[in-house]
Each structure stands twice: as C-alpha cells, then as structure tokens.
Design an enzyme around this catalytic site. Structure first.
Site, PDB file in Angstrom:
ATOM      1  N   GLU A 171       4.682  -4.328  12.001  1.00 47.81           N
ATOM      2  CA  GLU A 171       3.610  -3.767  11.761  1.00 47.81           C
ATOM      3  C   GLU A 171       2.494  -4.160  10.980  1.00 47.81           C
ATOM      4  OE1 GLU A 171       3.548  -0.916  13.053  1.00 47.81           O
ATOM      5  OE2 GLU A 171       5.593  -0.223  13.615  1.00 47.81           O
TER       6      GLU A 171
ATOM      7  N   CYS B  52      -3.532   0.596   6.878  1.00 49.82           N
ATOM      8  CA  CYS B  52      -3.547  -0.590   7.951  1.00 49.82           C
ATOM      9  C   CYS B  52      -4.221   0.060   9.315  1.00 49.82           C
ATOM     10  CB  CYS B  52      -2.329  -0.949   8.259  1.00 49.82           C
ATOM     11  SG  CYS B  52      -1.057   0.252   8.461  1.00 49.82           S
TER      12      CYS B  52
ATOM     13  N   ASN C 192       0.796  -1.173   0.037  1.00 48.26           N
ATOM     14  CA  ASN C 192      -0.072   0.093  -0.064  1.00 48.26           C
ATOM     15  C   ASN C 192       0.826   1.127  -0.071  1.00 48.26           C
ATOM     16  OD1 ASN C 192       0.922  -0.425   2.569  1.00 48.26           O
ATOM     17  ND2 ASN C 192      -1.147   0.098   3.656  1.00 48.26           N
TER      18      ASN C 192
ATOM     19  N   GLU D 150       7.683   2.283  14.600  1.00 48.63           N
ATOM     20  CA  GLU D 150       8.383   2.706  13.702  1.00 48.63           C
ATOM     21  C   GLU D 150       8.193   4.349  13.827  1.00 48.63           C
ATOM     22  OE1 GLU D 150       6.652   0.720   9.798  1.00 48.63           O
ATOM     23  OE2 GLU D 150       8.725   0.047   9.820  1.00 48.63           O
TER      24      GLU D 150
HETATM   25  P1  NDP Z   1       0.947  -9.800   3.348  1.00 51.54           P
HETATM   26  O1  NDP Z   1       1.050 -10.097   5.099  1.00 51.54           O
HETATM   27  O2  NDP Z   1       0.519 -10.766   2.485  1.00 51.54           O
HETATM   28  O3  NDP Z   1       2.570  -9.594   3.013  1.00 51.54           O
HETATM   29  C1  NDP Z   1       3.523  -8.704   3.528  1.00 51.54           C
HETATM   30  C2  NDP Z   1       4.844  -8.870   2.785  1.00 51.54           C
HETATM   31  O4  NDP Z   1       5.378 -10.059   3.590  1.00 51.54           O
HETATM   32  C3  NDP Z   1       5.139  -9.068   1.486  1.00 51.54           C
HETATM   33  O5  NDP Z   1       5.913  -8.441   0.898  1.00 51.54           O
HETATM   34  C4  NDP Z   1       4.941 -10.634   1.473  1.00 51.54           C
HETATM   35  O6  NDP Z   1       5.458 -10.914   0.177  1.00 51.54           O
HETATM   36  C5  NDP Z   1       5.692 -11.102   2.417  1.00 51.54           C
HETATM   37  N1  NDP Z   1       5.759 -12.457   2.816  1.00 51.54           N
HETATM   38  C6  NDP Z   1       4.604 -13.265   2.714  1.00 51.54           C
HETATM   39  N2  NDP Z   1       4.726 -14.504   3.292  1.00 51.54           N
HETATM   40  C7  NDP Z   1       5.892 -14.263   3.817  1.00 51.54           C
HETATM   41  C8  NDP Z   1       6.863 -15.110   4.642  1.00 51.54           C
HETATM   42  N3  NDP Z   1       6.509 -16.420   5.122  1.00 51.54           N
HETATM   43  N4  NDP Z   1       8.143 -14.681   5.185  1.00 51.54           N
HETATM   44  C9  NDP Z   1       8.506 -13.523   4.881  1.00 51.54           C
HETATM   45  N5  NDP Z   1       7.920 -12.720   4.036  1.00 51.54           N
HETATM   46  C10 NDP Z   1       6.520 -13.034   3.707  1.00 51.54           C
HETATM   47  O7  NDP Z   1       0.387  -8.323   3.371  1.00 51.54           O
HETATM   48  P2  NDP Z   1       0.274  -7.650   2.051  1.00 51.54           P
HETATM   49  O8  NDP Z   1       1.124  -7.185   1.229  1.00 51.54           O
HETATM   50  O9  NDP Z   1      -1.216  -8.287   1.367  1.00 51.54           O
HETATM   51  O10 NDP Z   1      -0.348  -6.081   2.635  1.00 51.54           O
HETATM   52  C11 NDP Z   1      -1.490  -5.810   3.227  1.00 51.54           C
HETATM   53  C12 NDP Z   1      -1.695  -6.169   4.865  1.00 51.54           C
HETATM   54  O11 NDP Z   1      -0.589  -5.429   5.327  1.00 51.54           O
HETATM   55  C13 NDP Z   1      -2.839  -5.800   5.453  1.00 51.54           C
HETATM   56  O12 NDP Z   1      -3.199  -6.787   6.166  1.00 51.54           O
HETATM   57  C14 NDP Z   1      -2.256  -4.648   6.236  1.00 51.54           C
HETATM   58  O13 NDP Z   1      -3.065  -4.549   7.488  1.00 51.54           O
HETATM   59  C15 NDP Z   1      -0.989  -4.778   6.658  1.00 51.54           C
HETATM   60  N6  NDP Z   1      -0.388  -3.746   6.549  1.00 51.54           N
HETATM   61  C16 NDP Z   1       0.083  -3.006   7.670  1.00 51.54           C
HETATM   62  C17 NDP Z   1       0.607  -2.048   7.858  1.00 51.54           C
HETATM   63  C18 NDP Z   1       1.090  -1.450   9.330  1.00 51.54           C
HETATM   64  O14 NDP Z   1       2.143  -0.624   9.543  1.00 51.54           O
HETATM   65  N7  NDP Z   1       0.815  -1.815  10.485  1.00 51.54           N
HETATM   66  C19 NDP Z   1       0.784  -0.950   6.941  1.00 51.54           C
HETATM   67  C20 NDP Z   1       0.231  -1.309   5.706  1.00 51.54           C
HETATM   68  C21 NDP Z   1      -0.135  -2.618   5.404  1.00 51.54           C
HETATM   69  P3  NDP Z   1       4.451 -11.169  -1.195  1.00 51.54           P
HETATM   70  O15 NDP Z   1       3.537 -10.002  -1.210  1.00 51.54           O
HETATM   71  O16 NDP Z   1       5.386 -11.002  -2.364  1.00 51.54           O
HETATM   72  O17 NDP Z   1       3.906 -12.448  -0.905  1.00 51.54           O
END
Ligand code: NDP
Length: 483
Positions: A249, A283, A152, A457
C-alpha cells in the site's frame, strides 16, 4: 497523558524491553516535547518475535474460524469501549486532532477486527465435480506475516493488517513506523486481553533495518507494507528473493476532477477532505484538483472562504480541526515543496508557510494555476498542499490525470451520471470516488494500481492476500498408468 504502553515491544503475549537497542524518542508534534522513549529491536528481540509467531501459528490455524473470529470481535468491542483513551494516544503519537482520531482511528481498527472476525467462519473452499472423481479446495493460512506501517494511521494500519491475517489463521509481527511507535502496542495488548493466544500478534520497534531483517527472514511467509514507493520497491524486491507473498500500500498523487455541473459546495468539501484531513498526510489524497475553467474562480472563492474554518491549535482540544505535521522532518519536506510551488510560478491562494506557533504546523495551502510539469503536481508531498489545475475537455483531463506513475485513488464531481461512470472507468486508480472523496470503509477494497501498490486491503479481497488455496484431487476408481 493517557495510559501508555509499558515497554517497547510486545512479544509472545507480553511486553518486552531491551534497552540495548537504539533509543527512539517519541515526540508530540504539537509541542516538540518527548513523551516516551522506545528502543529499536536488537537481533535477539527480532528472533524472539519470529520464534514466538512461528510456534503459535499452527495451533491457531487449527482452531475453527468461529473461535478465531470471536476473539477478534471481542477485541473490536474492547477497542470501542476504550476509544477515548486510544484516540488520545493516537493524537500524542501523530499530532492529529482528537476531533479526528475519536472517529477515524481506533474506530476504524475496531471495524476491521469486527469485519474480519465475522468473515473468519465463512472461509471455505470449493467442491469441483470431475465425473466420479472430484477436486476440493481448502483455503489455508500463509504462516507468519510481517506488517510494516507508515506513521499516518498507526492504529488503523496495525488493525488493517492484523485483522485479516489473524482471521485467516496466520501469526503477525508488526513493525510500526519509528515516528509513531505507541499505538500498535495497545492493539497487541487488547488483542491478548481479548483472548488471543500468545505469539500471534507481536510488535517490534525499529527503523527500516528492523523491517528489512524481518522481510529477509526465512521464517516469514508474507509481507504487507504501508509506506512510500521507494520503500515499497526495496521491500518487494527483498520479499521476491524469498518468494514471499506481498501486499504493498504505497503512495499517490491522485486526481480529483471537478466538472462545471458539479455541486460546488460538495466539490469544495471533497477537495478539503481530500487535502487537509490529517493535515494532508493521507496516501489516497486527491492532491491534483482539476477544476473546469468555467467554475474555477467560484471554486477558489468558496474554498478560500471555507478554509477560514480551519482551527489550528493543540490537537487535544476538541475544537481544533487541523493539527501539525507528524514531525519536524515532515514539516521541512512540505515547506520545501511549498517553496518549489512558489518558485515554479504557481499562484498562492492561501497558506504557504509555517504557522507562527509551537509545534510543526504548516498552514493549509492552496496553489492555483498549477501546470502538469510543476513539481507540486508531480510528486507526493504528504502535507496540506492542494494544487488546483485548470481543464476544459473531458478526454484531455483524463489523459492528464493518468499521466503519472501513481495510481492509488481518483475522484470525480459531476451531476452527470453517465459522465461520472465513464470518467471513473477511464482513470487508472484502485480506490475511486464519485461525488465524494477518501471514504475508506472496511467493506470496500482499498489499494492502488501502477506504482501505488500490489494487492488490496479490507473487504473480502484481503482474504485472498492472507491465505492460499490447496487443491486436492480425489480419485474414486483405479489409477491408470502406462506401465
Ligand atoms: P516509508 O516508506 O519511509 O516507511 C514505511 C515503513 O517502512 C516504516 O515503518 C519504515 O521504517 C519501513 N522501512 C523503511 N525502509 C525499509 C526497508 N528497507 N525494509 C523494510 N522496512 C522499511 O514511509 P513513511 O513512514 O514515511 O510514510 C509515508 C509514506 O507512506 C507516504 O509516501 C505515503 O504515501 C505512504 N502511505 C501509503 C498508504 C497506503 O495505504 N497506500 C497509507 C499511508 C501512507 P522507519 O519509518 O522506521 O524508517
């Protein structure tokens, strides 16, 4: 299109390509068009990045904070100079309106680099007198940090993790979400143009498996993830087995409580910002909007009127203020939740469907008469879906607001000063707002409690999460020993 990165990865100060990795198409969400292709990092690429980071880190940590900070601040200035170009790239990567990206993405990344660049020279330890002896402490770098980003805020996340890591003397390997792989590469490019020595900020592409192999590597000392709670649990567990530091996060289902003495226009504005900015893909969004029964209808009426101001269209057009979902997949997820809201009996006030135009657009959607048990009040949707719930008692609404595993954010709108602080004090959330919603300046700590995360953060707090303390006891006299 804007100046694109020239290869998939950025390692040891240069772009690196390896087309033997899995092909990842980069899709402009407003049209569905493929605008670039990157290749997932192979084990050889991951190794290269880890070796480069490991080799560069120690010398970087030995530089003075002033020297490190100067480079970060120079990068901040360069990002600001190139804001337009970077914002266009962010819009292509995410589909967020240029009207938004021009003020929220590269600029907030630059803020982080400037802020932590300024702090770098202030990282000192303590002197603790012990009679004639003393203890001193030294704030040291952790080593190699891995940043894993969500889709995002690709530029912002790359900087929010990179800036404090580098300020403290660490090296960083950043893996963007495979949905939005482009922006972090530009951050790496600019940092190196600003004088960052090679190997200190590397970007490797890939899906979860690439993230997982980074997290599991013994060369890595810390992992900072922005992502969903299920991914957070996996990454936290993997980091724990190597006893690595973590910042998590994660997601939220945050409450926004609007009392009947609130300024209605401001409360509606807060609810709009907390649900529809970035098409709801934030998020910390306040997606459970608890509105006092006395003002419910007037709130809904003003909300509906103001939603008419949403301008959907090509996000590159600066008149557009509401963009598509980041991907077809995310659009599908959001539409499924909307269908559940309808099925479970919530009253649809506006939106509620895919928009009949090119791209992955879901109309800004408001459900009223939502109850606590409904799926749309329980699960994170990550799209433009506001759930309006009724309340009439302060203690009751606090209990309902806290009845969730999440604890990222919370907001209160009221003109009653003591109530505002009392209610915020009782809410289980890390990042809170009074008569506002979703402000995230770099000066303020950002992060959640409960399942929403670990660590913070931004702000001075982030320093604790990218450094560790060495304490040194200095004896001035003789050593007494039993024998
Ligand atoms: P995901 O949890 O699907 O993925 C986050 C990242 O982790 C991606 O780069 C993903 O790779 C990677 N990833 C996935 N599985 C693994 C693993 N087993 N080991 C290491 N890395 C892994 O989230 P999204 O990208 O779909 O983002 C949306 C989510 O993020 C929402 O639920 C939102 O709430 C949260 N979010 C939280 C924020 C915060 O600051 N608290 C801010 C923004 C979003 P890949 O995508 O390539 O699979």
């Amino acid at each position: 299109m804007t100046t694109q990165p020239t290869a998939s990865h950025f390692i040891n100060g240069a772009y690196v390509e390896d087309t033997s990795g899995t092909e990842i198409p980069v899709i402009f969400p407003a049209t569905g068009e493929v605008i670039a292709t990157v290749y997932s990092a192979t084990p050889a690429i991951i190794d290269q990045a880890l070796d480069a980071a490991k080799a560069a880190q120690k010398a970087w940590a030995k530089m003075t904070g002033t020297e490190r900070g100067r480079i970060l601040r120079r990068a901040a200035d360069m990002i600001r100079e190139r804001n337009h170009e970077l914002s266009v790239l962010e819009t292509y990567d995410t589909g967020k309106p240029l009207q938004e990206t021009l003020v929220a993405d590269a600029t907030s990344g630059a803020d982080a680099l400037e802020y932590f660049g300024g702090l770098a020279a202030t990282l000192t330890g303590e002197h603790i007198p012990m009679g004639e002896d003393w203890v001193y402490t030294v704030r040291e770098a952790l080593g190699v940090c891995v940043g894993i980003g969500a889709w995002n805020y690709p530029t912002q996340i790359a900087c929010w993790k990179g800036a404090p890591a580098l300020a403290c003397g660490n090296a960083m390997i950043f893996k963007p979400s495979e949905t939005t792989p482009l922006c972090a590469l530009k951050v790496a490019e600019i940092l190196h143009e600003a004088g960052l020595p090679a190997g200190l900020y590397n970007v490797v592409q890939g899906l979860g498996d690439v993230g997982a192999s980074l997290v599991n590597d013994p060369r890595v000392d810390k992992v900072s993830l922005t992502g969903s709670v299920p991914t957070g649990k996996k990454v936290y567990a993997a980091a724990a087995s190597g006893m690595k530091h973590v910042t998590m996060e994660l997601g939220g289902k945050s409450p926004l409580i609007i009392f009947d003495d609130a300024d209605i226009e401001n409360a509606v504005g807060g609810a709009i910002n907390g649900n529809f900015y970035s098409s709801g893909q934030v998020c910390s969004n306040g997606t459970r909007v608890f509105v006092h029964k006395n003002i419910k209808e007037v709130f809904l009426k003003r909300l509906s009127e103001r939603l008419e101001g949403a301008v959907l269209g090509n996000p590159l057009d600066e008149a557009v203020n509401f963009g598509p979902m980041v991907s077809e997949r995310q659009m599908g997820i959001v539409l499924d939740y909307i269908a559940k809201g309808k099925e479970e009996g919530a009253r649809l006030i506006s939106g509620g469907e895919r928009v009949d135009m090119e791209g992955f657009f879901v109309a800004p959607t408001v459900f009223a008469d939502v109850t606590d048990e409904m799926t749309i009040a329980q699960e994170e949707i990550f799209g433009p879906v506001m759930a309006v719930l009724d309340f009439d008692d302060e203690d009751d609404v606090i209990a309902r607001a806290n009845a969730t595993d999440f604890g990222l954010s919370a907001g209160v709108f009221t003109r009653d000063l003591t109530r505002a602080h009392r209610v915020i004090g009782a809410l289980e959330a890390g990042s809170c707002f009074i008569n506002s919603y979703n402000d995230a300046p770099v000066e303020a700590p950002f992060g959640g409690v409960k399942a929403s995360g670990v660590g913070r953060e931004n702000s001075k707090e982030a320093i604790q999460h990218y450094s560790q303390v060495k304490s040194v006891y200095v004896r001035m006299g003789d050593v007494e020993a039993a024998f």
